[in-house]
Design an enzyme around this catalytic site. Sequence first.
Site, PDB file in Angstrom:
ATOM      1  N   LYS A  89       0.812  -1.222   0.000  1.00 45.04           N
ATOM      2  CA  LYS A  89       0.000   0.000   0.000  1.00 45.04           C
ATOM      3  C   LYS A  89       0.847   1.274   0.000  1.00 45.04           C
ATOM      4  O   LYS A  89       0.435   2.302  -0.521  1.00 45.04           O
ATOM      5  CB  LYS A  89      -0.957   0.006   1.186  1.00 45.04           C
ATOM      6  CG  LYS A  89      -2.037  -1.065   1.033  1.00 45.04           C
ATOM      7  CD  LYS A  89      -3.333  -0.673   1.683  1.00 45.04           C
ATOM      8  CE  LYS A  89      -4.443  -1.614   1.263  1.00 45.04           C
ATOM      9  NZ  LYS A  89      -4.260  -2.991   1.787  1.00 45.04           N
ATOM     10  N   GLU A 111      -9.528   6.695   3.767  1.00 43.78           N
ATOM     11  CA  GLU A 111     -10.392   5.715   4.411  1.00 43.78           C
ATOM     12  C   GLU A 111      -9.539   4.505   4.723  1.00 43.78           C
ATOM     13  O   GLU A 111      -8.521   4.282   4.076  1.00 43.78           O
ATOM     14  CB  GLU A 111     -11.540   5.320   3.477  1.00 43.78           C
ATOM     15  CG  GLU A 111     -11.214   4.204   2.466  1.00 43.78           C
ATOM     16  CD  GLU A 111     -10.144   4.559   1.432  1.00 43.78           C
ATOM     17  OE1 GLU A 111      -9.963   5.759   1.152  1.00 43.78           O
ATOM     18  OE2 GLU A 111      -9.481   3.640   0.914  1.00 43.78           O
ATOM     19  N   SER A 377       1.631  -9.856  -0.989  1.00 38.66           N
ATOM     20  CA  SER A 377       1.203  -8.468  -0.814  1.00 38.66           C
ATOM     21  C   SER A 377       1.524  -7.872   0.554  1.00 38.66           C
ATOM     22  O   SER A 377       1.731  -6.671   0.670  1.00 38.66           O
ATOM     23  CB  SER A 377      -0.301  -8.351  -1.086  1.00 38.66           C
ATOM     24  OG  SER A 377      -1.044  -9.192  -0.222  1.00 38.66           O
TER      25      SER A 377
HETATM   26  C1  LIG Z   1      -5.149  -4.009   1.546  1.00 37.94           C
HETATM   27  C2  LIG Z   1      -4.477  -5.300   1.289  1.00 37.94           C
HETATM   28  C3  LIG Z   1      -4.891  -6.165   0.253  1.00 37.94           C
HETATM   29  C4  LIG Z   1      -6.103  -5.919  -0.590  1.00 37.94           C
HETATM   30  O1  LIG Z   1      -6.088  -4.753  -1.335  1.00 37.94           O
HETATM   31  P1  LIG Z   1      -5.815  -4.741  -2.891  1.00 37.94           P
HETATM   32  O2  LIG Z   1      -6.114  -3.363  -3.298  1.00 37.94           O
HETATM   33  O3  LIG Z   1      -6.706  -5.762  -3.523  1.00 37.94           O
HETATM   34  O4  LIG Z   1      -4.384  -5.109  -3.078  1.00 37.94           O
HETATM   35  C5  LIG Z   1      -4.169  -7.326   0.023  1.00 37.94           C
HETATM   36  N1  LIG Z   1      -3.104  -7.649   0.794  1.00 37.94           N
HETATM   37  C6  LIG Z   1      -2.686  -6.854   1.807  1.00 37.94           C
HETATM   38  C7  LIG Z   1      -1.509  -7.275   2.597  1.00 37.94           C
HETATM   39  C8  LIG Z   1      -3.352  -5.659   2.084  1.00 37.94           C
HETATM   40  O5  LIG Z   1      -2.926  -4.879   3.098  1.00 37.94           O
END
Ligand SMILES: *Cc1c(COP(=O)(O)O)cnc(C)c1O
Length: 393
Positions: A89, A111, A377
């Site tokens: 993010k 948000e 992610s």
């Molecule tokens: C917020 C988040 C997501 C989901 O958000 P996307 O916009 O679909 O990437 C996925 N993995 C993690 C670790 C997150 O913090």
Amino acid sequence: MTFKVDSNGYYGQYGGAFIPEMLYPNIQQLKQSYLQIIGSSAFQNEFQQLLKYYVGRPTPLYFSHRLSKKYGTKIYFKREDLCHTGAHKINNTIGQILLAKYMGKDRIIAETGAGQHGVATASVCALMGVKCIVYMGSVDIKRQSPNVARMKMLGAEVRAATSGSKTLKDATNEAIRDWINNPEKTHYIIGSVVGPHPYPDMVSRFQSVISQELTHQLEFLEGRSFPDYLVACVGGGSNAAGLFYHFLDNPKVTIFCVEAAGHGVNSGKSAATTQLGRPGIIHGSKTLLMQNADGQIQEPHSISAGLDYPGVGPLFAHLKDTKRAHFRAVSDRDAMLWGLELSKMDGIIPAIETSHALGVLESEKFNKDDIIVFGCSGRGDKDLDTYINYFEL
Ligand SMILES: *Cc1c(COP(=O)(O)O)cnc(C)c1O
């Protein structure tokens, strides 16, 4: 066929900017200036410097020997969990805080659901010395208290959204309301590839640093610049959009998007938006949306807060319609078990969102020489309580 946004902000039939009239000047300003600002060498210099020295990029492309052996294929992880603040993010919040600076905005709103985007936004606001207000559902404030504390420590003000289900979509509504009331000096940092045009395209561009790095890393490690398969979890779709960006037009790359099945796609407690949704409008964008027969938003469910959203970025609705990407849904239970598997096999405790992606190792057939890259992610620290309670650790 194209997977880039058109000049009106559409991916196929999805996207656009369905906004209240009061927001028109803000969106118009953003639309008219974002490409020029992002494309300028001054912006790119600052962006690249911060990605390198603040975020810690490039993130590694890690080859998992043990998982590769066990599942009979070549498995890599693109390690966004190693970014500062623990997830992808921050790539987007760095980009947007710089954009805000170039547009002369000195008040930031955001948000957040689980708090990851809130923490990433509060961090870059501290970095730039600007005021930060984060809207968060009052239910989420209770269940994500460590992230609330982090945001406060970083100097942000956390405001509770107390309408509706008191979760992410309600926090988003509050942030939009704030923006309407404070149009002049405020920039709204949206946390995923959702919202009115140009947000989905803008956030995709900021996250595309992931696939940019991947092309070079694969060239170095495998002697070719693309994988056979890309796999990512999809909530709104920002980590997935970043992982796929430079490969969308390459038909040799097969793409898997993994959504949260929750208790099961047809259980009534699910967040598998592309399977359950119909075209509708949420937060300024036309996309696939979980809704009942009257068009009321259906409350989603996932054990992972980051996937617990009733919509999906318009790019993903388009990828679904065009069949460019394959969509799968993985249950809460399976995701938890895959999280444990990655922890035990590689010493990497993933975010529960990330864990969902690994489900394809069971549902799909891969060949020995196939190169599969998973988007890792985020890290699992934020989910430790959930893991502890689930496995009675
Ligand atoms: C917020 C988040 C997501 C989901 O958000 P996307 O916009 O679909 O990437 C996925 N993995 C993690 C670790 C997150 O913090």
